[in-house]
Design a protein around this motif. Structure first.
Motif, PDB file in Angstrom:
ATOM      1  N   GLY A  90       0.982  -1.197  -0.140  1.00 10.43           N
ATOM      2  CA  GLY A  90       0.103  -0.015   0.177  1.00 10.43           C
ATOM      3  C   GLY A  90       0.828   1.356   0.068  1.00 10.43           C
ATOM      4  N   ALA A  91       2.205   1.194  -0.340  1.00  8.93           N
ATOM      5  CA  ALA A  91       2.795   2.495  -0.444  1.00  8.93           C
ATOM      6  C   ALA A  91       4.011   2.279  -1.373  1.00  8.93           C
ATOM      7  CB  ALA A  91       3.692   2.432   1.065  1.00  8.93           C
ATOM      8  N   ASP A  92       3.697   3.109  -2.508  1.00 15.10           N
ATOM      9  CA  ASP A  92       4.910   3.198  -3.432  1.00 15.10           C
ATOM     10  C   ASP A  92       6.383   3.592  -3.206  1.00 15.10           C
ATOM     11  OD1 ASP A  92       5.419   3.357  -6.580  1.00 15.10           O
ATOM     12  OD2 ASP A  92       5.891   5.381  -5.898  1.00 15.10           O
ATOM     13  N   GLY A  93       7.263   2.762  -3.717  1.00 12.19           N
ATOM     14  CA  GLY A  93       8.728   3.009  -3.010  1.00 12.19           C
ATOM     15  C   GLY A  93       9.210   4.393  -3.193  1.00 12.19           C
ATOM     16  N   GLU A  94       9.138   4.727  -4.470  1.00 14.06           N
ATOM     17  CA  GLU A  94       9.547   6.060  -4.812  1.00 14.06           C
ATOM     18  C   GLU A  94       9.054   7.189  -4.126  1.00 14.06           C
ATOM     19  OE1 GLU A  94      11.876   7.179  -7.277  1.00 14.06           O
ATOM     20  OE2 GLU A  94      12.275   5.216  -8.017  1.00 14.06           O
ATOM     21  N   VAL A 135       4.974   8.205   6.993  1.00 12.16           N
ATOM     22  CA  VAL A 135       4.763   8.489   5.787  1.00 12.16           C
ATOM     23  C   VAL A 135       3.905   7.215   5.118  1.00 12.16           C
ATOM     24  CG1 VAL A 135       6.006   7.741   3.617  1.00 12.16           C
ATOM     25  CG2 VAL A 135       7.014   9.211   5.208  1.00 12.16           C
ATOM     26  N   VAL A 136       3.917   6.169   5.768  1.00 12.13           N
ATOM     27  CA  VAL A 136       3.214   4.855   5.320  1.00 12.13           C
ATOM     28  C   VAL A 136       1.553   5.267   5.781  1.00 12.13           C
ATOM     29  CG1 VAL A 136       2.549   2.269   5.645  1.00 12.13           C
ATOM     30  CG2 VAL A 136       5.081   3.128   5.510  1.00 12.13           C
ATOM     31  N   SER A 168      -3.676   6.225   3.710  1.00  9.95           N
ATOM     32  CA  SER A 168      -4.998   6.660   3.752  1.00  9.95           C
ATOM     33  C   SER A 168      -5.283   7.225   2.356  1.00  9.95           C
ATOM     34  CB  SER A 168      -4.736   7.984   4.744  1.00  9.95           C
ATOM     35  OG  SER A 168      -3.861   9.240   4.072  1.00  9.95           O
ATOM     36  N   ILE A 169      -4.424   7.521   1.545  1.00  8.16           N
ATOM     37  CA  ILE A 169      -4.691   7.982   0.082  1.00  8.16           C
ATOM     38  C   ILE A 169      -5.400   6.718  -0.564  1.00  8.16           C
ATOM     39  CG2 ILE A 169      -3.737   8.776  -1.926  1.00  8.16           C
ATOM     40  CD1 ILE A 169      -1.695  10.350  -0.457  1.00  8.16           C
ATOM     41  N   GLY A 171     -10.572   2.624  -1.692  1.00  5.71           N
ATOM     42  CA  GLY A 171     -11.465   1.212  -1.465  1.00  5.71           C
ATOM     43  C   GLY A 171     -10.607   0.379  -0.653  1.00  5.71           C
ATOM     44  N   GLU A 172      -9.221   0.569  -0.294  1.00  8.88           N
ATOM     45  CA  GLU A 172      -8.653  -0.380   0.506  1.00  8.88           C
ATOM     46  C   GLU A 172      -8.123  -0.064   2.020  1.00  8.88           C
ATOM     47  OE1 GLU A 172      -5.286  -4.142  -0.072  1.00  8.88           O
ATOM     48  OE2 GLU A 172      -5.667  -2.565  -1.548  1.00  8.88           O
ATOM     49  N   THR A 173      -8.387  -0.742   2.777  1.00  7.30           N
ATOM     50  CA  THR A 173      -7.937  -0.334   4.299  1.00  7.30           C
ATOM     51  C   THR A 173      -6.779  -0.968   4.886  1.00  7.30           C
ATOM     52  OG1 THR A 173     -10.527  -0.016   4.961  1.00  7.30           O
ATOM     53  CG2 THR A 173      -9.130  -0.033   6.729  1.00  7.30           C
ATOM     54  N   TYR A 174      -5.902  -0.124   5.656  1.00  8.73           N
ATOM     55  CA  TYR A 174      -5.008  -0.309   6.315  1.00  8.73           C
ATOM     56  C   TYR A 174      -4.841  -0.024   7.644  1.00  8.73           C
ATOM     57  CZ  TYR A 174      -2.980  -1.786   1.730  1.00  8.73           C
ATOM     58  OH  TYR A 174      -3.043  -2.405   0.511  1.00  8.73           O
ATOM     59  N   HIS A 175      -4.283  -0.679   8.563  1.00  5.74           N
ATOM     60  CA  HIS A 175      -4.061  -0.358   9.777  1.00  5.74           C
ATOM     61  C   HIS A 175      -2.579  -0.526  10.143  1.00  5.74           C
ATOM     62  CE1 HIS A 175      -8.342  -0.813  10.508  1.00  5.74           C
ATOM     63  NE2 HIS A 175      -8.328  -1.940   9.894  1.00  5.74           N
ATOM     64  N   VAL A 176      -1.931   0.720  10.568  1.00  4.06           N
ATOM     65  CA  VAL A 176      -0.492   0.841  10.743  1.00  4.06           C
ATOM     66  C   VAL A 176      -0.448   0.810  12.273  1.00  4.06           C
ATOM     67  CG1 VAL A 176       1.228   2.306  10.620  1.00  4.06           C
ATOM     68  CG2 VAL A 176      -0.312   2.283   8.946  1.00  4.06           C
TER      69      VAL A 176
END
Length: 401
Positions: A313-317, A384-385, A390-391, A396-401
């Motif tokens: 869920g996080a682009d490397g660049e 950052v993540v 959140s973006i 449509g996809e949920t993440y929990h940090v």
């Protein structure tokens, strides 16, 4: 009043900061401005600097001073071995027929671009090249290696440690297997120099490459180890420098600095242990505090300073640029491939998907990295993540940090 942003360097596999001791010695080394090949007084001081550096490096690597060829860095050393051996086997008139039949080369599928592109160059010239697979866990396929190694194999080139994942390869075992077939063995040890103790005699390799800027020296100087009795055609023709094996006036300043750092080789083992504790602490926090993170090749022997993270869920660049704004320098892969929009060829060769490779981040610590910096980096990465996910959540996809 404006505050200066504090910068934190977490990209030591790309290059290392120049050691303060090296910086202090630069004026003295630069003052030796004569040509080392001159036989008058002007050549004596630079010639002595090169001689002293050669001795220090040979002692650090447990080799003979006569087995050292100074180069501009690891890429030149790698090219010299591969192209030079190919040319030698095709031009030396006195070679036995069985040597002339050796037109097969081998390397791992995760080598540095200076190896991969040189092997591709040989293929264009008619050589046969086998690329040894590496598993998702970073383990090289020794069964494939044994099956494809033959009496036609001229050279095997496998890196000591991978520059992106830090995985260590069984160099001594692979060199013995190559020698049993009459083939020669080269290791790109650029990432090992300064990060792990190196003994080229114990590894039983015929050639090895190192680079000064990976061990806190200045850029532009490296070494090719060529075992006594080995022969390759020079990559650079010119004067009689380096016993006619590499033409061109020597980079006295770079060589002297490299030699100065080689004197610190006895510190490498203890420093590597200290750095590995910091890396393990960092990885433990990341796995505990950020969800959906995978550490590439975590179960495989690795350099103690290197961590290759895949963060779902996080682009490397985007992570790299966001961390840069916060003062943390990291990488998404090899610095030599920066600017390439394609995901890491190393991670793809290991079996990671394109999406996983695009979500990767390489973090590499150094001798001066502190616990406070590591903890600050983890907090910055979490922030950052969280923002990037959140973006993603809006799509449509949920993440929990």
């Amino acid at each position: 009043m404006l505050q200066t942003k504090v910068l934190h360097y977490f990209d030591h596999n790309a290059t290392t900061p120049v050691c303060a001791e090296v910086i202090a010695a630069l004026p003295e080394f630069a003052a030796a401005g004569g040509n080392p090949s001159s036989i008058h007084w002007g050549g004596r001081q630079p010639k002595n600097l090169i001689r002293d550096a050669r001795k220090a490096i040979s002692e650090a690597l447990h080799i003979s001073p006569l087995e050292i060829i100074f180069t501009s860095g690891g890429s030149e050393a790698n090219n010299t071995v591969i192209k030079g051996l190919f040319d030698y086997y095709h031009t030396a008139q006195f070679l036995a027929p069985e040597q002339r039949r050796r037109t097969h080369f081998m390397c791992s599928a995760v080598e540095h671009p200076s190896i991969m592109k040189t092997m591709a160059h040989l293929e264009a010239l008619g050589a046969r090249v086998s690329y040894i697979p590496v598993s998702r866990e970073g383990v090289i396929d020794l069964k494939f290696y044994a099956e494809h190694l033959s009496e036609e194999t001229a050279l095997v080139s496998v890196m000591f440690a991978n520059n992106e994942t830090g995985t260590l390869f069984p160099i001594k075992q692979m060199a013995e297997m190559a020698h049993a077939k009459g083939a020669l063995f080269h290791t790109d040890a650029v990432q090992g120099f300064g990060k792990a103790p190196l003994n080229f005699k114990e590894l039983n390799v015929d050639f090895a490459s190192i680079s000064g800027h990976k061990f806190y020296s200045i850029k532009g100087s490296g070494v090719l180890y060529m075992k006594k009795g080995m022969n390759v055609s020079p990559l650079i023709h010119g004067g009689g420098q380096e016993r006619h094996r590499r033409g061109g006036t020597e980079n006295t300043l770079g060589i002297a600095c490299l030699g100065l750092m080689a004197q610190r080789a006895p510190l490498v083992q203890d420093k590597a242990f200290e750095v590995s504790k910091l890396r393990d602490h960092m990885e433990a926090r990341i796995l505990t505090e950020i969800s959906d993170v995978t550490i590439t090749a975590v179960e495989t022997p690795r350099l103690g300073n290197t961590s290759s993270l895949v963060i779902k869920g996080a682009d490397g660049e985007t992570m790299l640029m966001s961390l840069d704004i916060k003062g943390y320098a990291v990488s998404t892969g090899a610095a030599c491939s920066s600017g390439n929009p394609e995901p890491s060829p190393v991670l793809l060769a290991m079996g990671l998907s394109r999406q996983e490779a695009q979500n990767s981040l390489r973090v590499s610590l150094g001798w001066e990295t502190t616990l406070e910096e590591v903890d600050g980096f983890v907090e910055a990465l979490k922030a950052v993540v969280t923002r990037l996910r959140s973006i993603e959540h809006e799509e449509g996809e949920t993440y929990h940090v």
